[in-house]
Write a protein that holds these residues in place. Structure first.
Motif, PDB file in Angstrom:
ATOM      1  N   GLY A 185      -0.935  64.182  38.161  1.00  0.00           N
ATOM      2  CA  GLY A 185      -1.894  63.784  37.130  1.00  0.00           C
ATOM      3  C   GLY A 185      -3.118  63.070  37.660  1.00  0.00           C
ATOM      4  O   GLY A 185      -4.141  63.025  37.000  1.00  0.00           O
ATOM      5  N   ALA A 186      -3.040  62.510  38.842  1.00  0.00           N
ATOM      6  CA  ALA A 186      -4.157  61.821  39.495  1.00  0.00           C
ATOM      7  C   ALA A 186      -4.811  60.788  38.588  1.00  0.00           C
ATOM      8  O   ALA A 186      -6.007  60.570  38.650  1.00  0.00           O
ATOM      9  CB  ALA A 186      -5.176  62.837  39.999  1.00  0.00           C
ATOM     10  N   VAL A 189     -10.353  66.559  32.835  1.00  0.00           N
ATOM     11  CA  VAL A 189     -10.318  67.632  33.827  1.00  0.00           C
ATOM     12  C   VAL A 189     -10.851  67.107  35.157  1.00  0.00           C
ATOM     13  O   VAL A 189     -11.833  66.376  35.192  1.00  0.00           O
ATOM     14  CB  VAL A 189     -11.205  68.828  33.369  1.00  0.00           C
ATOM     15  CG1 VAL A 189     -11.252  69.909  34.437  1.00  0.00           C
ATOM     16  CG2 VAL A 189     -10.713  69.387  32.053  1.00  0.00           C
ATOM     17  N   MET A 190     -10.177  67.514  36.256  1.00  0.00           N
ATOM     18  CA  MET A 190     -10.644  67.143  37.590  1.00  0.00           C
ATOM     19  C   MET A 190     -10.726  68.392  38.464  1.00  0.00           C
ATOM     20  O   MET A 190      -9.824  69.217  38.459  1.00  0.00           O
ATOM     21  CB  MET A 190      -9.700  66.147  38.262  1.00  0.00           C
ATOM     22  CG  MET A 190     -10.110  65.810  39.696  1.00  0.00           C
ATOM     23  SD  MET A 190      -8.891  64.845  40.625  1.00  0.00           S
ATOM     24  CE  MET A 190      -9.097  63.254  39.864  1.00  0.00           C
ATOM     25  N   LEU A 191     -11.814  68.496  39.201  1.00  0.00           N
ATOM     26  CA  LEU A 191     -11.951  69.486  40.271  1.00  0.00           C
ATOM     27  C   LEU A 191     -11.989  68.682  41.559  1.00  0.00           C
ATOM     28  O   LEU A 191     -12.768  67.731  41.672  1.00  0.00           O
ATOM     29  CB  LEU A 191     -13.256  70.273  40.142  1.00  0.00           C
ATOM     30  CG  LEU A 191     -13.434  71.146  38.923  1.00  0.00           C
ATOM     31  CD1 LEU A 191     -14.843  71.728  38.894  1.00  0.00           C
ATOM     32  CD2 LEU A 191     -12.405  72.257  38.916  1.00  0.00           C
ATOM     33  N   SER A 250      -9.730  69.544  49.216  1.00  0.00           N
ATOM     34  CA  SER A 250      -8.842  68.856  50.167  1.00  0.00           C
ATOM     35  C   SER A 250      -9.618  67.882  51.041  1.00  0.00           C
ATOM     36  O   SER A 250      -9.039  66.987  51.640  1.00  0.00           O
ATOM     37  CB  SER A 250      -8.094  69.864  51.033  1.00  0.00           C
ATOM     38  OG  SER A 250      -8.997  70.610  51.815  1.00  0.00           O
ATOM     39  N   GLY A 251     -10.944  68.020  51.088  1.00  0.00           N
ATOM     40  CA  GLY A 251     -11.778  67.108  51.859  1.00  0.00           C
ATOM     41  C   GLY A 251     -12.080  65.802  51.145  1.00  0.00           C
ATOM     42  O   GLY A 251     -12.684  64.903  51.726  1.00  0.00           O
ATOM     43  N   GLY A 252     -11.704  65.697  49.871  1.00  0.00           N
ATOM     44  CA  GLY A 252     -11.890  64.444  49.148  1.00  0.00           C
ATOM     45  C   GLY A 252     -12.963  64.465  48.076  1.00  0.00           C
ATOM     46  O   GLY A 252     -13.072  63.516  47.301  1.00  0.00           O
ATOM     47  N   ALA A 253     -13.778  65.514  47.998  1.00  0.00           N
ATOM     48  CA  ALA A 253     -14.788  65.578  46.940  1.00  0.00           C
ATOM     49  C   ALA A 253     -14.092  65.770  45.599  1.00  0.00           C
ATOM     50  O   ALA A 253     -13.087  66.477  45.505  1.00  0.00           O
ATOM     51  CB  ALA A 253     -15.750  66.743  47.198  1.00  0.00           C
ATOM     52  N   ALA A 254     -14.612  65.119  44.541  1.00  0.00           N
ATOM     53  CA  ALA A 254     -13.986  65.219  43.224  1.00  0.00           C
ATOM     54  C   ALA A 254     -15.018  65.099  42.115  1.00  0.00           C
ATOM     55  O   ALA A 254     -15.962  64.311  42.209  1.00  0.00           O
ATOM     56  CB  ALA A 254     -12.932  64.135  43.049  1.00  0.00           C
ATOM     57  N   ILE A 255     -14.819  65.899  41.073  1.00  0.00           N
ATOM     58  CA  ILE A 255     -15.603  65.812  39.840  1.00  0.00           C
ATOM     59  C   ILE A 255     -14.607  65.633  38.717  1.00  0.00           C
ATOM     60  O   ILE A 255     -13.667  66.417  38.585  1.00  0.00           O
ATOM     61  CB  ILE A 255     -16.450  67.079  39.602  1.00  0.00           C
ATOM     62  CG1 ILE A 255     -17.429  67.289  40.753  1.00  0.00           C
ATOM     63  CG2 ILE A 255     -17.168  66.997  38.255  1.00  0.00           C
ATOM     64  CD1 ILE A 255     -18.163  68.613  40.692  1.00  0.00           C
ATOM     65  N   VAL A 256     -14.803  64.588  37.892  1.00  0.00           N
ATOM     66  CA  VAL A 256     -13.895  64.312  36.779  1.00  0.00           C
ATOM     67  C   VAL A 256     -14.700  64.332  35.482  1.00  0.00           C
ATOM     68  O   VAL A 256     -15.721  63.644  35.376  1.00  0.00           O
ATOM     69  CB  VAL A 256     -13.200  62.945  36.940  1.00  0.00           C
ATOM     70  CG1 VAL A 256     -12.255  62.687  35.761  1.00  0.00           C
ATOM     71  CG2 VAL A 256     -12.454  62.867  38.256  1.00  0.00           C
ATOM     72  N   LEU A 257     -14.226  65.120  34.512  1.00  0.00           N
ATOM     73  CA  LEU A 257     -14.815  65.136  33.180  1.00  0.00           C
ATOM     74  C   LEU A 257     -13.952  64.227  32.311  1.00  0.00           C
ATOM     75  O   LEU A 257     -12.785  64.531  32.053  1.00  0.00           O
ATOM     76  CB  LEU A 257     -14.834  66.558  32.617  1.00  0.00           C
ATOM     77  CG  LEU A 257     -15.522  67.620  33.480  1.00  0.00           C
ATOM     78  CD1 LEU A 257     -15.444  68.981  32.803  1.00  0.00           C
ATOM     79  CD2 LEU A 257     -16.956  67.235  33.763  1.00  0.00           C
TER      80      LEU A 257
END
Length: 112
Positions: A77-78, A85-87, A90-97
């Motif tokens: 669930g992070a 929603v999360m994109l 594996s390198g650590g970049a993240a976008i969270v809506l």
């Protein structure tokens, strides 16, 4: 004759999805080891999303009439709330809506 055909057709258990560990990724396909090894799997994802999971992730494999596909990985669930929603890579970049209308890009807040 039709009765024997009906019984045979309907007594066989349908194939079930299995989960296992991604062991190899090459040429836009992957291999997963579950109860056996499943090779040359194509990812089955929503339209417009393309992803190849990293080795070691827990993946789900579904048998089809003409082969098998990987339905994706079993995600945690992070810290997301229902509906968010999360994109992430594996390198650590993240976008969270966020449900609030805000967007987090690598932890920085934008919007509402």
């Amino acid at each position: 004759m039709w009765l024997m055909s009906y019984i045979t057709k309907n007594s066989m258990a349908p194939p079930n999805a299995v989960k296992g560990s991604v062991t190899n990724t090459q040429n836009d396909s992957l291999a997963v080891v579950a109860s056996g090894e499943h090779k040359s799997l194509k990812p089955c994802l929503p339209y417009g999303i393309v992803s190849i999971p990293p080795i070691g992730e827990r993946a789900v494999v579904l048998p089809l009439d003409d082969g098998e596909v990987s339905l994706g990985v079993i995600a945690d669930g992070a810290g997301l709330e229902p509906g968010e929603v999360m994109l992430r890579s594996s390198g650590g970049a993240a976008i969270v809506l966020k449900n609030s209308g805000k967007v987090l890009i690598n932890g920085e807040e934008y919007g509402a």
